[in-house]
Design an enzyme around this catalytic site. Sequence first.
Site, short mmCIF file in Angstrom:
data_model
loop_
_atom_site.label_atom_id
_atom_site.label_comp_id
_atom_site.label_asym_id
_atom_site.label_seq_id
_atom_site.Cartn_x
_atom_site.Cartn_y
_atom_site.Cartn_z
N GLU A 51 0.88 -1.16 0.00
CA GLU A 51 0.00 0.00 0.00
C GLU A 51 0.92 1.22 0.00
O GLU A 51 1.78 1.34 0.87
CB GLU A 51 -0.86 -0.01 1.27
N ARG A 276 4.55 -12.45 10.03
CA ARG A 276 5.30 -11.24 9.73
C ARG A 276 6.62 -11.25 10.47
O ARG A 276 6.76 -11.89 11.50
CB ARG A 276 4.59 -9.93 10.07
N LYS A 286 4.44 1.30 9.63
CA LYS A 286 4.52 2.59 8.95
C LYS A 286 3.92 3.70 9.79
O LYS A 286 4.42 4.82 9.80
CB LYS A 286 3.81 2.50 7.60
#
Length: 574
Positions: A51, A276, A286
């Site tokens: 994204e 992850r 982020k």
Amino acid sequence: MIYEEHMVDRQPAVESSPEKEKSLNFVEEIINDHLASGRFGQRVHTRFPPEPNGYLHIGHAKSIVLNFSLAEKYGGFCNLRFDDTNPSKEEEEYVQSIKEDIKWLGFDWEDREYYASDYFEQLYEWAIKLIKDGKAYVCDLPSDKAREYRGTLTEPGKNSPYRDRSVEENLDLFERMREGEFPDGARVLKAKIDMAHPNFNMRDPVMYRILHARHHRTGDKWCIYPMYDFTHGQSDSIEKITQSICTLEFENHRPLYDWFCEKLDIHHPQQIEFARLNLTYTVMSKRKFLILVNEGFVSGWDDPRMPTISGLRRRGYTPESIRKFCDYIGVAKNNSIVDVTILENHVREHLNAIAPRVMVVLNPIKVVIENYPEGQVEQLSAVNNPEDESAGSRIVPFSRELYIDRDDFMEVPVKNYFRLSPGKEVRLRYGYIIKCDSVVKNDMGEIVELRCSYDPDTLGKQPTDRKVKGVIHWVSAEQALEAEIRLYDRLFLAENPDKVEEGQDFRSHVNPESLQVIQHAKLEPSLKGAQAGERFQFERIGYFHVDQDSQGDDLVFNRITSLRDTWAKIASRS
Ligand code: ATP
Ligand code: MG
């Protein structure tokens, strides 16, 4: 600074994965099953779907390495797809940085650069199809009510009063949503699945929302935007992806992924989830990076302390070491936290093999060799890289006045101190053995100079009558260059920066000493002309990278990493 006694170039290698065949990871096993059953023919086609709402981090690197390597291994393809369904948070700057980072890591999506926003028209048509099939409806419940209707973990939800609208009414309302007739949040389009489903994601999830916002690619064309769940799988499907690899938090979205593919009757990739990457002493989100940048904890997304790819690049990490690290940690089905030392050791191991050695004195003190002729300069030969014979050797000037590091002298030595102290001898790397004869102090009693003598018979050989254990680095004073050295350290003091006291957050663990700047370090003259991007081992100190802030002869170096893991020692001492 922590120096080891007679520290040499070698350091323990990473217990790296032997080059022998590694056993298959679980994703490869799934792919092999697909190949055996012919579910996707013999194709393997993956994608990396960022994204564009921030810079990529080392966690993304894991996903990039996984997706691109699988494509390579199976002779398939990997797409780059920007998952750009969220107009307000996404920016062109991020798109550019993401592309740069993937290329730097060494991967190539060739001409397969896609944007979910390019599929908006197709997604809209598919929404219409679901409405016509009685599988989607426009819901007018305000968001707080909608939440109530969703039920809880223990209680089923309730059907929305708008759930049984006619197909005609739904089509009309959805079209008017697109036309911009309604304000943000007034209505949504939902999938008609099952409000009593044990999986929350299946309780009539939202497919479209109204958002009068400009999109970085489609501009003002749309004021309704599809949700992630109604975009991701469909984008995979359009691109004929075979294995759609994502992180574990999407595991309970998989039934919905499958539901949309089935109901739309379109190519149906297999979603596969893996854990992850999390690292000790690091945050990995982020959103948190944005806070660190905006609140000035770091100088930007590419600050060398950031775990972003651009930060690691600027710090001086090599793409090879990051890729190797990602391979080494592998893929797993359960979340865990990887020790950041493993990443640091991979960069050490690579730099040990490739980085030329040089001598740099960070905290200089003058040494005058009184029995060495004034004005004489000797050119001594120094090995560039003991790990790589082809790197050859260079010349370092030796003269009567030198600099050594203050830490390599102790007026009153502690036990087992093998470096310089009054009356004691030490070897200068690549040079002679010197002895400290006296100490010069200023009015404040601070040592400003060491008076020494050298033994001319000790160049390249050991004396037979005595043993000199310590070896220190040095720089000839007259020929020395000066540079700014930025000593970067870990950005967080806590192993898990997210574990905090009530009322605090990860910011409370920021290391106030994560950057120490040294202004006038002394460098051997061979460093003249070093270019931004070059990496060196400063002997006995660590690995350093010429920063982009360097201007001509005004060099700036970033510390990539110390020679060894100094944190482990600190931890074991405390
Ligand atoms: P963040 O939470 O840091 O914002 P994200 O998951 O929202 O990350 P995306 O841009 O949506 O970031 O992710 C792109 C791809 O990278 C996704 O497939 C995602 O699963 C993967 N990814 C993101 N973070 C990690 C991580 N820490 N480890 C492995 N893969 C990751
Ligand atoms: Mg995301």
